[in-house]
Design an enzyme around this catalytic site. Structure first.
Site, PDB file in Angstrom:
ATOM      1  N   SER A 195      -0.570 -34.998 -10.322  1.00  0.00           N
ATOM      2  CA  SER A 195       0.142 -35.075  -9.050  1.00  0.00           C
ATOM      3  C   SER A 195       1.606 -34.683  -9.168  1.00  0.00           C
ATOM      4  O   SER A 195       2.176 -34.091  -8.251  1.00  0.00           O
ATOM      5  CB  SER A 195       0.035 -36.490  -8.471  1.00  0.00           C
TER       6      SER A 195
ATOM      7  N   HIS B 162       5.295 -38.539  -8.570  1.00  0.00           N
ATOM      8  CA  HIS B 162       5.361 -37.651  -7.407  1.00  0.00           C
ATOM      9  C   HIS B 162       6.790 -37.204  -7.121  1.00  0.00           C
ATOM     10  O   HIS B 162       7.060 -36.009  -6.923  1.00  0.00           O
ATOM     11  CB  HIS B 162       4.778 -38.366  -6.188  1.00  0.00           C
TER      12      HIS B 162
END
Length: 288
Positions: A190, A236
């Site tokens: 991610s 993230h």
């Protein structure tokens, strides 16, 4: 009595004209010659030219002065985004190994601050990007990579693109190293994917394209990051910031010496992240 005139002396036979053979393949006869150097060439060596055919050497010599095509931001032209496909395959293979071996593979490759700082397992900063926590996790990341990866690979070229991907993943891990609990493991691509999202936004702005779609996608995923439990927000955010900044440095590099500036940006990003890793690892060791 009539006498016969003497017979003329026999004339020597004229040698038959030698059949030319290809200069690269002496066993092949040919009557075709290179339009530039006039050497005989067989069908295997013929290269189409504006007029007639040329030999491979003359074609190569002529191409030296031809400017090679480049991608939008200076990389080589990409016809097949094989870097994206390779990363997808690696993700699937590692997930298959996780499925077969259980927690052993995940524990060996996952990112956790103590493992990096205390056990000197710095490889975890990158390997964590190829490990996933479940079917939905890998499906989303692979889908996102399949959608945006080829676009960016064609825009940046293979080398710049793989640097963007890996450094974005590293940026996510480095922020986790600084802010996550020491024994908290994190896995997933991610961070790299968020870095690619940020790069798409930067490229769109540079090319004066409509970036509202990718902006909404980033916003939605950020909301999910902070609302849904069990998601590494550090990965993230770290990946998004790193990928956006690096993509900006590549896309907005000066036209003069563009490649040099891009190389400096990539190496500079790696150096900065390496310094952050060393500083944080030293602080963790000092506190243990």
């Amino acid at each position: 009595m009539t006498s016969q005139p003497p017979s003329p002396p026999p004339q020597p036979e004229q040698p038959a004209e030698a059949v030319p053979t290809c200069y690269r393949h002496p066993d092949k006869e040919t009557w075709v010659r290179c339009q530039r150097c006039d050497r005989p060439i067989c069908p295997d060596c013929m290269r189409d030219a504006a007029v007639g055919f040329q030999c491979p050497e003359c074609v190569a010599e002529g191409n030296r002065g031809v400017r090679q095509a480049k991608s939008t931001f200076g990389g080589s032209v990409v016809r097949t985004p094989f870097v994206t496909y390779t990363i997808l395959v690696i993700n699937v293979l590692v997930f298959g190994a996780q499925y077969l071996a259980g927690n052993e593979v995940t524990g060996e490759l996952a990112m956790w601050p103590a493992g990096v700082a205390v056990l000197d397992q710095y490889y975890r900063l990158i390997t964590a990007a190829f490990v996933h926590g479940g079917v939905f996790h890998i499906l989303f990341n692979c889908w996102a990579l399949y959608v945006v990866g080829p676009y960016l690979e064609r825009a940046f070229g293979h080398v710049r693109y793989v640097a963007l991907y890996l450094i974005s993943a590293l940026g996510g891990s480095v922020l986790g190293l600084w802010l996550d609990p020491l024994n908290q493991p994190t896995v997933g691509a991610s961070g790299a994917i968020f870095g690619l999202f940020g790069a798409v936004f930067v490229v769109g702005r540079k090319l004066n394209m409509d970036v509202r779609g990718i902006a909404v996608l980033i916003a939605i995923n950020l909301v999910i990051t902070f609302v849904v439990s069990g998601i590494s927000w550090t990965g993230h955010i770290g990946g998004l910031i790193t990928g956006s900044l690096l993509a900006g440095a590549i896309a907005y590099a000066p036209k003069n010496n563009k490649t040099l500036w891009q190389v400096l940006a990539i190496t500079g990003a790696l150096a900065l992240l390496a310094v952050l890793v060393v500083v944080r690892a030293s602080a963790i060791l000092a506190a243990v």
